[in-house]
Scaffold this active site. Structure first.
Site, short mmCIF file in Angstrom:
data_model
loop_
_atom_site.label_atom_id
_atom_site.label_comp_id
_atom_site.label_asym_id
_atom_site.label_seq_id
_atom_site.Cartn_x
_atom_site.Cartn_y
_atom_site.Cartn_z
N GLU A 62 0.88 -1.04 0.28
CA GLU A 62 -0.27 0.23 0.02
C GLU A 62 1.19 1.61 -0.06
O GLU A 62 0.72 2.50 -0.46
CB GLU A 62 -1.17 -0.11 1.32
CG GLU A 62 -1.60 -0.90 1.23
CD GLU A 62 -1.71 -2.54 1.04
OE1 GLU A 62 -0.64 -2.98 2.04
OE2 GLU A 62 -2.56 -3.40 1.12
N HIS A 131 -11.84 -5.60 9.84
CA HIS A 131 -12.17 -4.63 7.94
C HIS A 131 -13.21 -3.87 7.79
O HIS A 131 -14.24 -3.96 6.73
CB HIS A 131 -12.31 -5.90 7.25
CG HIS A 131 -11.18 -6.72 6.59
ND1 HIS A 131 -9.98 -6.77 7.26
CD2 HIS A 131 -10.76 -7.00 5.35
CE1 HIS A 131 -9.53 -7.55 6.40
NE2 HIS A 131 -10.06 -7.30 5.52
C1 LIG Z 1 -2.66 -5.37 4.85
C2 LIG Z 1 -3.84 -5.89 3.45
N1 LIG Z 1 -3.88 -5.02 1.96
C3 LIG Z 1 -4.81 -5.92 1.44
C4 LIG Z 1 -5.55 -6.65 1.53
C5 LIG Z 1 -6.81 -7.54 0.66
N2 LIG Z 1 -6.29 -8.43 0.37
C6 LIG Z 1 -7.06 -9.86 1.68
S1 LIG Z 1 -6.51 -11.43 0.87
C7 LIG Z 1 -5.33 -11.06 -0.02
C8 LIG Z 1 -4.40 -11.77 -0.74
C9 LIG Z 1 -3.19 -12.37 0.04
O1 LIG Z 1 -2.89 -13.29 -1.11
P1 LIG Z 1 -1.47 -14.09 -0.06
O2 LIG Z 1 -0.83 -13.81 0.72
O3 LIG Z 1 -1.09 -14.48 -1.09
O4 LIG Z 1 -2.74 -14.83 0.67
P2 LIG Z 1 -3.66 -16.37 -0.30
O5 LIG Z 1 -4.97 -15.45 0.17
O6 LIG Z 1 -3.14 -16.92 -1.22
O7 LIG Z 1 -3.58 -17.37 1.38
C10 LIG Z 1 -6.10 -9.80 0.06
C11 LIG Z 1 -5.14 -8.99 -1.31
C12 LIG Z 1 -5.24 -7.24 2.74
N3 LIG Z 1 -6.45 -7.68 3.84
N4 LIG Z 1 -4.73 -7.12 3.44
#
Ligand SMILES: Cc1ncc(C[n+]2csc(CCOP(=O)(O)OP(=O)(O)O)c2C)c(N)n1
Ligand SMILES: Cc1ncc(C[n+]2csc(CCOP(=O)(O)OP(=O)(O)O)c2C)c(N)n1
Ligand SMILES: [Mg+2]
Ligand SMILES: [Mg+2]
Lengths: 327, 337, 327, 337
Positions: A62, A131
């Protein structure tokens, strides 16, 4: 003016599309705005239509991509940055506050930052403590920023375009509970983005609000009408700069005010509005101004507790009834 | 349009002069700070002059520069006038940021000099964004981002490196590794103390260079700039250097001993170039004196200029918070009743 | 109670030392707290006396080391985390808000985070736009946090100790303009950290303030006395939770209030205090509550502009004179 | 106290059961979500079961666990009861976080299970801090931190890696590289797509392991855990995996095609272990059926438990914002007049 009926989500998308078409310097950048179509589907289809030059998926960082947006704006572009939700914006807040908002002043007016930052906000989806935040006041506190809260479908579309026309950084809050609602979208904006609008005329009490709470205030006003209480509903629209004239005008007319704000009570924008009324309309008041805010608890997951934490229509109605007989 | 390296006597004397100009300016700033003419924090560049001078020598007029709070040297080497810089530190309206910024926020848009950032690491994503704007607009410009080795531990460093490489943007990262972040030695700050190696793990060319040798820096920067212009990809230079003075105006320097400082001073960029020129090019003391006399005059003129600068009227206090011609905003102090 | 005369800086240090001595779980961690002695010299000498096990220099990574502090607190330690200044705290805000403040609630009360975070704050040193912030209200807005603003030398020492005794995360703001001032340090704290204290009794107008502005309010009260205006000075001390009883009690007595707060006006804690008075003491007011806050401009470097931006003693005096004849 | 690897039939059957337990639980959650029994966001672990099962098999009771919003599998494998997990997702007071947290915030202090964090990257510094507490208190415990490959781009990843290595803290980092962060493919997110290589640039042992093979994971984790206990230093495992379902309850999966999903499903952790057991250990279908019957019963019991759970009374709304026995705070809704 001819109108369209769209969901709030579609209205937001229509605004982005118009901006992309109208100005070649505009691009949309953020996490999952492209391939995924936006975490709440706002930008669905845009990558296919406008290409990856204009619709830029970023990694999760971010502070990084918001800072890149600030730099790109300095360099002559007109970026629309989507921070998925306000909940993650703390990670980018330094760039927003110490760079975007401040560069113009620090440079003695040499540079400006024509950047628009969009964020989803608000509670109601049972997304729990991390959230569901309403942090409009964090940004409304910052000189150098402008802060918008489109609550209607017309504003959802046009405020973005107005914000892009502004030479300074603008933050736009899009309440998640509005996304699926349908409404009229006028062909043009009703008024400058910095003006509050009376959404319902009334004479007994001013319901002052913005964003996701506007619709609760309008419902309350309807119910109050049946109770013979004429409520005026003022939609602040722009949270910085505040349209204090409109606030004072409404309260001067009704002599009573209730502020509805989804933020936690202490330190909320509602306090600011109350203080403004105190300073500029005290002698017109027939009763103390009330605030209806979110109970001061990290939003709990279960629906009944979440709803109990948030300001509700019935509370507005009760508060209005009470304020009519106050003292 | 490759940058050509000049190593003739005239050129090196000019480089020496640029470094001396920074050196003496900074020394004077320290004096003026003691006299309370300059206030706030003051971060001197003494010991690191070769970096700004070497790198700036390889840039074009439309290239962008992003620097830190320790940026007097960068501003001077870039071409901001000493007058406007000093007036800025005096807080006068004839300063390069109209007096609003002070020592940590020197700006000059006409020179593409984008400050002057007092948040460690804060300039890194900004620089990446400027480079993105250049690339999108197909301008043949690159962006140079100066930062200290202390910034490398910040998350923003990581995010900016990744984005610059991922998106292949024309940024030249210049890490001024002066061994300390305030009082924190590199070894207390980084698990991997080879910064260039760290940067290369993002997938970009990253090179260490002797930050005390202006010729080496210019050569390395020249190579970097050429490669960036050719490939539009980022490039990383770690310049190994040392700051001879304290971190800022408030620093007891308890964290390092004098012997260490002395050792580095002996191989400082100015003394090294002078020694080399004397050994190889028959540089005479009177040539140095004459350069220094010129610099002294320039500094004196800058002081006069700064002292004659005006204080901005208090009635203008809220100027430049927002761009003009946009409707007025809440700027009163709360005394509205 | 026996007393000592110390500078505010020394009083802070005395508090830290006592905490280190009294509880083996306590350690101090932050940028330059060790070898450098603290960016403002607060922790000078502590590394030598307590060793690197207790006095931990961190790299520059605000989110990282604050998050580590949260984890260490979860794991049974009692960390004192120094974020050099509030200006850099935005980089750590996610960890403070979404972790420290929220973990207890999200876990249904299973875990708690006994963490103390200290930050220097405030303007007055000509440090310009990025280094002069007053963001107490950002943290005062967050349920789960407690927020302290020690304005006296006794509080500088003892509030830290009180904060460490608290099972929940506490943020302490230390105003930079106080550091070199000398004052009495009582052997024990005067009162619980959550209570406001009347620092000067008065009957005509309440000057409500905290932190660096307390001393301006006290000076103003002195001058007002000569003008035959009896000003009461209320030191809020704890900005979350607010001691609303003390606020209401004072205003109920004086019927007039001026709030002095170094934050920018819009969205400041001053607005919250004004709103609380509106809600709980409206009928006692003889005049609208006033706010004296910082002008809404990123703090300019030159002294005359910086001082013009900040609330000043003369403004308090004038405001008090005006409020006595208001309407 | 080295962890011993068991590869006998009984043990592998037990591991299979653990994975199937997660698999079927998650499938049921999807159903219950469709029935609106579970609300909010729901992130399923289907396809990644081998990671949690393999890693948890190598831990001791006092080791700490920090996970993400995709943590049902971790909670189950750690030993939280299925009942308390499901009740949590129902938002009832008999849930493991008393219903306050929901799917993304499963906690169990008695099991050292520290959540359930919905901020990507947010758990990383927390885990480092827990490890610091262990080290300072000379406890023989380590902390395991699970996170997705998407988190690697965040600044907090960088800061946490550096601190863990710099301070030599006993953390086991488990990167669950399932190739996507929501809809963002790894190649769109990282300039260096070899995450283990990236981690090793901080100066720690970092290894890639087949995240679809529970035996490989256990072996790799076992080695890691032994090394951490011996050296007190951090260790990094990148588990290459894939999520078979959408990111969360809201996901059209426009970003990948079905063929790709199918390919990965064919080499999924459950099917792979079953095939291997059949080929090498005469696993019979009826054994699987009997395991699945047991699991089905457990799930049914969990549903009953969850449905019987109580809703917390609204009068308790502000509970657990602060610890008890501390003076009361402003929690009213502003209707104070
Ligand atoms: C700081 C932050 N930015 C964006 C989000 C929204 N978000 C939730 S899960 C996610 C993807 C995360 O991907 P990854 O770390 O690969 O984990 P996975 O869901 O694949 O297990 C996003 C963008 C968040 N929760 N926190
Ligand atoms: C985010 C942030 N944290 C802390 C500070 C305080 N601070 C200012 S300069 C500095 C040291 C930076 O060291 P380095 O990056 O090596 O640059 P140098 O000063 O050595 O040129 C610190 C800690 C800051 N300005 N910003
Ligand atoms: Mg340095
Ligand atoms: Mg992933």
């Amino acid at each position: 003016m001819s109108e369209q009926v769209l969901t709030y989500r579609e209205a937001l998308r229509a605004g982005i599309e118009q901006a992309l078409i109208d100005d070649d310097r505009v691009f949309l950048m953020g996490e999952d705005v492209g391939c995924y179509g936006g975490c709440y589907g706002v930008s669905k289809g845009l990558l296919e239509r406008y290409g990856e030059h204009k619709i830029i998926d970023t990694p999760l960082c971010e502070s990084g991509f918001v800072g890149v947006g600030v730099g790109a704006a300095l360099g002559g572009m007109r970026p629309i940055i989507e921070v998925m939700t306000v909940n993650f914006s703390l990670l980018a807040m330094d760039q927003i506050v110490n760079s975007a908002a401040t560069l113009r002043h620090m440079s003695g007016g040499q540079v400006n930052v024509p950047l628009v930052i969009r964020m989803a906000c608000g509670a109601g989806l049972q997304l729990a403590a991390q959230h569901s935040h309403s942090w409009e006041n964090f940004y409304a506190h910052i000189p150098g920023l402008k802060v918008l809260s489109p609550a209607t479908h017309t504003d959802a579309k046009h405020m973005l375009i107005q914000a892009l026309a502004d030479p300074d950084p603008v933050v736009i809050f899009e309440h998640v509970m509005l996304l699926n609602t349908r409404g009229d979208v006028l062909e043009n904006s009703e008024v400058s983005m910095e003006k509050a609008l009376v959404r319902q005329q009334g004479t007994d009490v001013s319901l002052i609000t913005y964003g996701g709470s506007l619709h609760k205030a309008l419902s309350a006003a309807k119910q109050l009408k049946k109770l013979n209480i004429s409520a005026e509903v003022l939609d602040l629209r722009c949270l910085r700069p505040l349209d204090t004239k409109a606030i004072v005008a409404s309260v001067t007319k009704t002599h009573r005010a209730i502020i509805i704000d989804e933020a936690w009570l202490t330190g909320s924008l509602a306090g600011e509005i109350s203080a403004i009324i105190m300073e500029q309309a005290f002698w017109h008041l027939d009763a103390p101004v009330k605030r209806l805010c979110t109970v001061e608890v990290p939003i709990p997951y279960p629906s009944h507790l979440e709803q109990a934490a948030l300001p509700q229509v019935e509370q507005i109605v009760t508060a209005a009834q009470n304020i009519m007989v106050a003292r | 349009m490759k940058h050509k390296l000049h190593l003739d006597r005239t050129y090196l004397l000019a480089q020496l002069k640029k470094m001396l100009r920074i050196r003496h300016f900074e020394e004077k700033c320290a004096e003026l700070y003691a006299q309370e003419k300059i206030r706030g924090f003051l971060h001197l560049y003494i010991g690191e002059e070769a970096i700004a001078v070497g790198v700036m020598s390889t840039l074009c007029a439309k290239d962008n520069i992003v620097a830190t709070y320790r940026e007097h040297g960068h501003a001077l080497a870039r071409g901001l006038s000493m007058k406007s810089i000093l007036a800025e530190m005096y807080g006068r309206t004839n300063g390069c940021s109209r007096g609003r910024g002070g020592s940590m926020h020197l700006f000059d848009k006409s020179q593409h000099f984008y400050g002057g950032n007092a948040i460690v690491g804060g300039g890194l994503p900004l620089a990446v964004g400027l480079a993105m704007a250049n690339k999108k607009q197909e301008q043949q410009a690159l962006t140079v981002c100066f930062f200290g080795e202390g910034a490398v531990a910040e998350g923003e460093f990581h995010e900016a490196m990744n984005l610059a490489v991922l998106w292949q943007l024309p940024v030249l990262f210049i890490c001024e590794n002066n061994r300390y972040a305030m009082g924190t030695a590199l070894a207390l700050s980084e698990s991997e103390t080879n910064i260039a190696k760290k940067a290369s793990s993002y997938g970009m060319t990253a090179v260490q260079v002797d930050g005390m040798n202006v010729v080496d820096i210019e050569a390395a920067s020249s190579k970097a700039v050429d490669q960036i212009r050719e490939t539009n990809k980022p490039y990383f230079l770690e310049c190994q250097s040392y700051r001879f003075r304290g971190h800022s105006s408030f620093d007891g320097q308890l964290y390092r001993d004098k012997a260490e400082v002395k050792l580095w001073q002996e191989q400082g960029p100015v003394i090294r170039l002078i020694t080399w020129l004397k050994d190889n090019n028959r540089l005479e003391d009177k040539e140095i004196s004459s350069i220094e006399a010129e610099i002294k005059d320039e500094i004196q003129a800058a002081i006069t200029f700064a002292e004659q600068g005006e204080w901005e009227p208090i009635s203008d206090l809220t100027k430049d918070v927002y761009s003009p011609a946009v409707s007025s905003t809440n700027t009163s102090q709360g005394e509205q009743s």
